[in-house]
Scaffold this motif. Structure first.
Motif, short mmCIF file in Angstrom:
data_model
loop_
_atom_site.label_atom_id
_atom_site.label_comp_id
_atom_site.label_asym_id
_atom_site.label_seq_id
_atom_site.Cartn_x
_atom_site.Cartn_y
_atom_site.Cartn_z
N MET A 1 -3.63 10.16 -6.96
CA MET A 1 -2.86 9.24 -6.11
C MET A 1 -2.27 8.12 -6.95
SD MET A 1 -5.14 8.87 -2.60
CE MET A 1 -6.69 8.51 -3.44
N GLU A 2 -1.03 7.82 -6.72
CA GLU A 2 -0.35 6.75 -7.45
C GLU A 2 -0.93 5.40 -7.06
OE1 GLU A 2 4.13 4.79 -7.88
OE2 GLU A 2 3.76 6.46 -6.50
N LYS A 3 -1.21 4.57 -8.05
CA LYS A 3 -1.75 3.24 -7.79
C LYS A 3 -0.65 2.31 -7.29
CE LYS A 3 -5.57 3.44 -11.09
NZ LYS A 3 -6.25 2.75 -12.23
N LYS A 4 -1.01 1.41 -6.36
CA LYS A 4 -0.03 0.56 -5.70
C LYS A 4 -0.20 -0.91 -6.10
CE LYS A 4 1.66 4.04 -3.46
NZ LYS A 4 3.01 4.55 -3.80
N SER A 5 0.89 -1.64 -5.94
CA SER A 5 0.91 -3.09 -6.18
C SER A 5 1.01 -3.80 -4.84
CB SER A 5 2.10 -3.46 -7.06
OG SER A 5 2.20 -4.87 -7.20
N ILE A 6 0.11 -4.75 -4.59
CA ILE A 6 0.00 -5.40 -3.29
C ILE A 6 0.26 -6.90 -3.43
CG2 ILE A 6 -1.47 -5.79 -1.28
CD1 ILE A 6 -0.98 -2.81 -1.95
N LEU A 7 1.06 -7.44 -2.54
CA LEU A 7 1.24 -8.89 -2.43
C LEU A 7 0.67 -9.37 -1.10
CD1 LEU A 7 2.42 -11.67 -3.21
CD2 LEU A 7 4.57 -10.94 -2.14
N ILE A 8 -0.23 -10.34 -1.15
CA ILE A 8 -0.73 -10.98 0.06
C ILE A 8 0.04 -12.28 0.24
CG2 ILE A 8 -2.73 -11.93 1.26
CD1 ILE A 8 -4.50 -10.13 -0.47
N ALA A 9 0.92 -12.31 1.23
CA ALA A 9 1.73 -13.50 1.52
C ALA A 9 0.98 -14.35 2.53
CB ALA A 9 3.10 -13.10 2.05
N LEU A 330 0.92 4.87 4.99
CA LEU A 330 2.31 4.87 4.52
C LEU A 330 2.42 5.42 3.10
CD1 LEU A 330 3.23 1.34 5.88
CD2 LEU A 330 4.28 3.47 6.65
N ALA A 331 1.44 5.06 2.26
CA ALA A 331 1.50 5.47 0.85
C ALA A 331 1.21 6.95 0.66
CB ALA A 331 0.51 4.63 0.04
N TYR A 332 0.25 7.48 1.43
CA TYR A 332 -0.25 8.82 1.14
C TYR A 332 -0.10 9.78 2.31
CZ TYR A 332 -2.14 5.99 -2.59
OH TYR A 332 -2.26 5.12 -3.63
N ASN A 333 0.73 9.40 3.30
CA ASN A 333 1.12 10.32 4.37
C ASN A 333 -0.08 10.88 5.12
OD1 ASN A 333 3.41 11.46 5.68
ND2 ASN A 333 2.93 13.46 4.77
N THR A 334 -1.02 9.99 5.49
CA THR A 334 -2.25 10.46 6.13
C THR A 334 -2.06 10.86 7.59
OG1 THR A 334 -2.92 8.24 6.86
CG2 THR A 334 -3.61 8.94 4.64
N LYS A 335 -0.93 10.49 8.17
CA LYS A 335 -0.65 10.80 9.57
C LYS A 335 -1.72 10.24 10.51
CE LYS A 335 3.09 13.18 8.71
NZ LYS A 335 4.43 12.66 9.13
#
Length: 441
Positions: A1-9, A330-335
Motif C-alpha cells: 500500500m502506498e504511504k500517504k501524507s496527512i495534514l491536520i488543519a 478513499l485511499a485503498y478502495n475499501t468500499k
C-alpha cells in the motif's frame, strides 16, 4: 500500500493528538509517510505539536513530522486534509451558548442561534482551506470535521461545488458505539445500520447484525429505560450536560417509537425542558474549558516536560477512528459503508434534491456513492424541511451580507419562539461576532 501524507488543519484542537495516536495504531491498515499540522494560532498549536512530535518519534520515527502556520508549507504534498476548525475557539462557543440562553432560547454549539453564529464564523475559513488545498495539492481530499457540519456542508456545496470535500460528523458513530456496548457487541462495525436525516438531526430506521438479525428491539428496550446512558467504563466520567443529552433518548423514543433518534433532536423537540434545566451561567463550553481542554493541554505539557509519552492518557477515540477509516476507504478502495453528509439528489425520494442530508454511502477511491433511502415519513420530512430552510438562509446571509436573511434564518429555527426574539438574539450575536462575521446590512 502506498504511504500517504496527512495534514491536520486545526492542529491546536483538543482532538489532534488523538487523531495522531489513531494513525500510529492504524499504520498496518493505513501507512503514513508524513504528518503535518496547520493552525493560525501558533502558540496553541505548538503545545499540541511538541507532544505529538515526541509520540511519533517514540512509536514511528520513520514518519516525517512538521507543524506550521504557513499555508504553502502546510498544504504542499498532502493526500488528505483533515479539517477540524473551531473559529473563535471555546471563548466564542461560550457566547454561542450564553447569548441565546439570555433570551430564554436553547444555547447550543450547533443547534439554533448558537449553531447559526458558529456557522457564520466557519464558512470563510473552510472555503479558504479548500482554496489552499486546490492550489498546493489539487489531487488531495478535504475531510471536514468542522462544525456546524450542516451549514458548512451547504456552504461548500454552493461555493465549492467541484472540490474534493467530504463533510462528516462522529456523533452517529459515537451513539452506535454506545448501542453496540449496551447489547454486548465489541464494536459498531458488527452492526449494519440504516439512517437518514440531516447533520445532528437524524434517525436510525434499522440496525441488524452481520447475519441479518434485527437488533432494534434489544437496543430500544435499553433506550426506553435509560436513554443512551450506559453502565460501562466508557460511559463514565462524562460531563453532566453530555449525560443529560444521552438520557434524553428515552423521551425521544416516546416521541418517535418506530425509529431511534439522534440525541441532538433533544434541543429541537424538548427545547423548553432544555432551557429550564440548563445552567445558563456554566454551559457545556465551560465544562469543556475546565475539563477536556485543560486535561489535554496539561497532558501535552507533561509529555514535553518528560521528553517521553510513556504512560500517556492520550488515546484514539470514535472521532479519530471515523476520519482515518474514511481516508483509508478513499485511499485503498475499501468500499466501506459510512454515514456522510451529501447532496440528496433523490436518495431521499420525497425531499429536496439540493438539501445536504446525512445518509449511508459506499466509499471508494473515486469518492462515494449515496445509498437510496426511499420515502420518509411526514413528521421527519416536515422537521427536516424547516431545518434545511434555516441552514440555506444562513449561507444566503453570509454570501449576500444580509441582515434580513440571517434574521429569517434564526426565526426559522424550531428552537426560537418568535421573530422578535430572533431579532433580539441576532443583534446580540452581531456585537459578539464583529471580529468574525461579514458586515451585515
Amino acid at each position: 500500500m502506498e504511504k500517504k501524507s496527512i495534514l491536520i488543519a486545526g492542529g491546536g484542537s483538543t482532538y489532534t493528538a488523538g487523531i495522531v495516536v489513531m494513525m500510529l495504531e492504524y499504520l498496518d491498515k493505513f501507512p503514513v509517510r508524513k504528518i503535518k499540522m496547520y493552525d493560525n494560532d501558533e502558540e496553541r498549536q505548538q503545545k499540541v505539536a511538541e507532544a505529538c512530535e515526541i509520540i511519533i518519534k517514540e512509536r514511528a520515527p520513520e514518519i516525517e513530522f512538521l507543524y506550521t502556520t504557513d499555508p504553502e508549507e502546510a498544504f504542499t504534498d498532502v493526500d488528505f486534509v483533515m479539517a477540524q476548525l473551531r473559529v473563535g475557539k471555546y471563548a466564542m462557543r461560550e457566547q454561542d451558548e450564553k447569548i441565546p440562553f439570555k433570551h430564554g432560547v436553547v444555547g447550543q454549539e450547533t443547534c439554533g442561534p448558537g449553531g447559526i453564529a458558529y456557522g457564520m464564523r466557519s464558512i470563510g475559513p473552510i472555503i479558504q482551506l479548500a482554496d489552499y488545498m486546490e492550489k498546493y495539492s489539487p489531487e488531495a481530499w478535504l475531510l471536514n470535521y468542522s462544525n456546524p457540519a450542516a451549514i458548512v456542508a451547504e456552504a461548500t456545496r454552493r461555493l465549492k461545488p467541484d472540490s474534493k470535500i467530504i463533510n462528516i460528523c462522529d456523533m452517529p458513530i459515537c451513539l452506535e458505539e454506545i448501542m453496540a456496548r449496551v447489547i454486548n457487541k465489541k464494536s459498531r462495525k458488527e452492526m449494519d445500520v440504516q439512517y437518514f436525516g440531516l447533520n445532528h438531526f437524524g434517525w436510525w430506521t434499522s440496525i441488524k447484525d452481520k447475519e441479518g438479525n434485527d437488533l432494534m428491539p434489544e437496543i430500544k428496550a435499553h433506550v426506553a429505560k435509560y436513554g443512551y446512558a450506559e453502565n460501562t467504563p466508557a460511559g463514565q466520567h462524562k460531563e453532566e450536560s453530555w449525560l443529560e443529552a444521552m438520557r434524553a433518548g428515552k423521551q425521544l423514543l416516546e416521541i418517535e417509537p418506530d425509529f431511534l433518534s439522534n440525541t441532538y433532536l433533544k434541543y429541537y423537540l424538548m427545547a423548553d425542558e432544555t432551557v429550564a434545566h440548563a445552567n445558563k451561567d456554566y454551559t457545556r463550553a465551560n465544562e469543556i474549558i475546565d475539563g477536556r481542554e485543560k486535561n489535554v493541554f496539561n497532558e501535552c505539557a507533561r509529555i514535553v516536560a518528560n521528553g517521553s509519552a510513556k504512560d500517556t492518557t492520550i488515546a484514539s477515540s470514535e472521532h479519530a477512528v471515523f476520519i482515518v477509516d474514511l481516508a483509508r476507504a478513499l485511499a485503498y478502495n475499501t468500499k466501506e459503508r459510512m454515514l456522510l453528509i451529501t447532496e440528496n439528489k433523490g436518495a431521499i425520494e420525497n425531499f429536496s434534491s439540493d438539501a445536504m442530508v446525512e445518509i449511508p454511502c459506499i466509499v471508494g477511491k473515486d469518492g462515494y456513492e449515496p445509498m437510496s433511502v426511499g420515502k420518509i415519513p411526514t413528521f421527519q420530512k416536515g422537521l427536516m424541511e424547516q431545518q434545511v430552510a434555516s441552514e440555506k438562509l444562513v449561507v444566503d446571509a453570509w454570501v449576500e451580507g444580509s441582515y434580513q436573511k440571517l434574521w429569517q434564518a434564526i426565526t426559522m429555527s424550531k428552537v426560537v419562539p418568535s421573530a422578535q426574539v430572533a431579532k433580539d438574539i441576532l443583534d446580540d450575536l452581531i456585537v459578539a461576532n464583529q471580529e468574525f462575521w461579514p458586515v451585515l446590512s
